[in-house]
Scaffold this active site. Sequence first.
Site, short mmCIF file in Angstrom:
data_model
loop_
_atom_site.label_atom_id
_atom_site.label_comp_id
_atom_site.label_asym_id
_atom_site.label_seq_id
_atom_site.Cartn_x
_atom_site.Cartn_y
_atom_site.Cartn_z
N ARG A 106 0.81 -1.22 0.00
CA ARG A 106 0.00 0.00 0.00
C ARG A 106 0.85 1.27 0.00
O ARG A 106 0.56 2.21 -0.73
CB ARG A 106 -0.90 -0.01 1.24
CG ARG A 106 -1.94 1.07 1.26
CD ARG A 106 -2.59 1.14 2.65
NE ARG A 106 -3.13 -0.12 3.08
CZ ARG A 106 -4.38 -0.52 2.90
NH1 ARG A 106 -5.25 0.26 2.28
NH2 ARG A 106 -4.79 -1.69 3.36
N CYS A 144 -26.08 -2.28 -9.67
CA CYS A 144 -27.39 -2.49 -9.04
C CYS A 144 -27.24 -3.04 -7.63
O CYS A 144 -27.57 -4.20 -7.36
CB CYS A 144 -28.25 -3.38 -9.91
SG CYS A 144 -28.56 -2.60 -11.48
N1 LLP Z 1 2.47 -9.27 3.22
C1 LLP Z 1 1.40 -10.04 3.45
C2 LLP Z 1 1.60 -11.42 3.86
C3 LLP Z 1 0.11 -9.52 3.26
O1 LLP Z 1 -0.95 -10.29 3.50
C4 LLP Z 1 -0.05 -8.17 2.85
C5 LLP Z 1 -1.38 -7.60 2.63
C6 LLP Z 1 1.10 -7.41 2.60
C7 LLP Z 1 2.35 -7.99 2.81
C8 LLP Z 1 1.04 -5.99 2.11
O2 LLP Z 1 0.55 -5.15 3.09
P1 LLP Z 1 0.56 -3.55 2.89
O3 LLP Z 1 1.99 -3.09 2.84
O4 LLP Z 1 -0.12 -3.29 1.60
O5 LLP Z 1 -0.17 -3.01 4.05
N2 LLP Z 1 -7.55 -5.12 0.27
C9 LLP Z 1 -7.26 -4.46 1.52
C10 LLP Z 1 -5.85 -4.76 2.01
C11 LLP Z 1 -5.53 -6.22 2.13
C12 LLP Z 1 -4.12 -6.48 2.59
C13 LLP Z 1 -3.79 -7.91 2.44
N3 LLP Z 1 -2.46 -8.26 2.78
C14 LLP Z 1 -7.51 -2.97 1.39
O6 LLP Z 1 -7.95 -2.52 0.32
O7 LLP Z 1 -7.34 -2.23 2.34
#
Ligand code: LLP
Length: 427
Positions: free
Chosen positions: A284, A352
């Site tokens: 992210r 919808c």
């Molecule tokens: N590593 C693992 C094992 C993960 O499950 C995730 C995210 C990351 C790294 C990356 O995390 P970040 O740096 O992006 O915080 N769809 C959701 C977020 C789901 C995150 C899933 N895992 C949203 O739109 O907020």
Amino acid sequence: MHHFAYRRGVSHASVLHAEEVDLCALADTVGTPFYCYSTATLERHYRVFAEAFAAAPDTLVCYSIKANSNLGVLTTLAALGAGMDVVSEGELRRALAVNVAPDRIAFSGVGKTKEEMAFALDEGIFAFNVESEPELRALSEVAASKGLEARIALRVNPDVDAKTHHKIATGKAENKFGVPFDQAPSLYRQAVTLPGIMPAGVHMHIGSQITDLSPFRNAFALLSELVGTLRGGGITIDFVNLGGGLGIPYRPDEAAPPLPTEYAALVKEAVGDLGVRLLFEPGRMIAGNAGILVSRVLYVKPNQTKTFTIVDAGMNDLIRPTLYEAHHQILPLVEPTPETPTRITDVVGPVCETGDYLALQRPLPELHAGDLIAVMTAGAYGAVQASQYNSRLLVPEVLVSGDRYCVTRPRPSYDDMLAAERLPEWI
Ligand code: LLP
């Protein structure tokens, strides 16, 4: 910090630009809706994170492909030297397609199939983040049958509260992820005895959109303790994988989340003395505010109680508001003047479903049919979570760099959509 800003436009006094590209002009060329990503923003975020760890000699930043798997985005990050964190064969193939060296790839996920394991072993990835005993046994079988050795980290669930949205917290005991902290030592002992398995690291990922450092501090203290226990038991641990990155700001007025340098200081304090290679899996914070969703207002529809601004992007294009009550700032592409009145409106899509909205009861500069808007901070978990629900075409993705742009994923045609399916021969 991102590279979307109002500047003098081609046909308006002040238009939102992606770097040097006029987004109104781009919308006329590409059509709406579309995702637009900024190369300079992606590069900046990757560098700021990687440079925060420059003092740690052996660090591997594995960009988490799930956040945004567009090949244009991946190739941009690969060119900076990013490793990749993948959770499926599809993501692994994307990393390989942009020439990421296999020994810079880590494979996470609770449900890897044996076919996926076999493919990853054949490619020679750096490590598997193993999430359960049955998965460990399956990986052992696959690796041994090939005469190969799988380097593994067990993903340990520390049972800490990440203080984030409940749907994206992963480090509590009730979440499906990882093995319980207490069971980890015995599983490592078992792993040592299994053919084809080489335990070499410990993995933790406690959740996403974390804006408070204390959950990390608590989790990493446990991780450090575990490494000591494992080493005391004669198990070699030469890397730790500390999971995803920091949360990002979604509202213009919210407090800034911790800086990568503050996170790096915490990491140093918690695990700096272990003498291990450090892996990170940020998604992210690299891609989030490097992307926007551009959409056009179709209709403005007042009813007895409120006004709906109906736009041509919906929950199938960006599901975060519906799924996580996520707030995304909305900006008109043509900058409003001080005289533009503010109106409270629900910004909704054409799907919808009552849950199809991008913003609820949002004060926005008055919008009219035909106006263009940008849904900000949509670069992470935006296009990747899109669907064709209501038989809507997936929206294109455009990567900008300076004054150039590339439609890295074109809009499919309706013929493409229909051609992807087969009719049963018995009718
Ligand atoms: N590593 C693992 C094992 C993960 O499950 C995730 C995210 C990351 C790294 C990356 O995390 P970040 O740096 O992006 O915080 N769809 C959701 C977020 C789901 C995150 C899933 N895992 C949203 O739109 O907020």
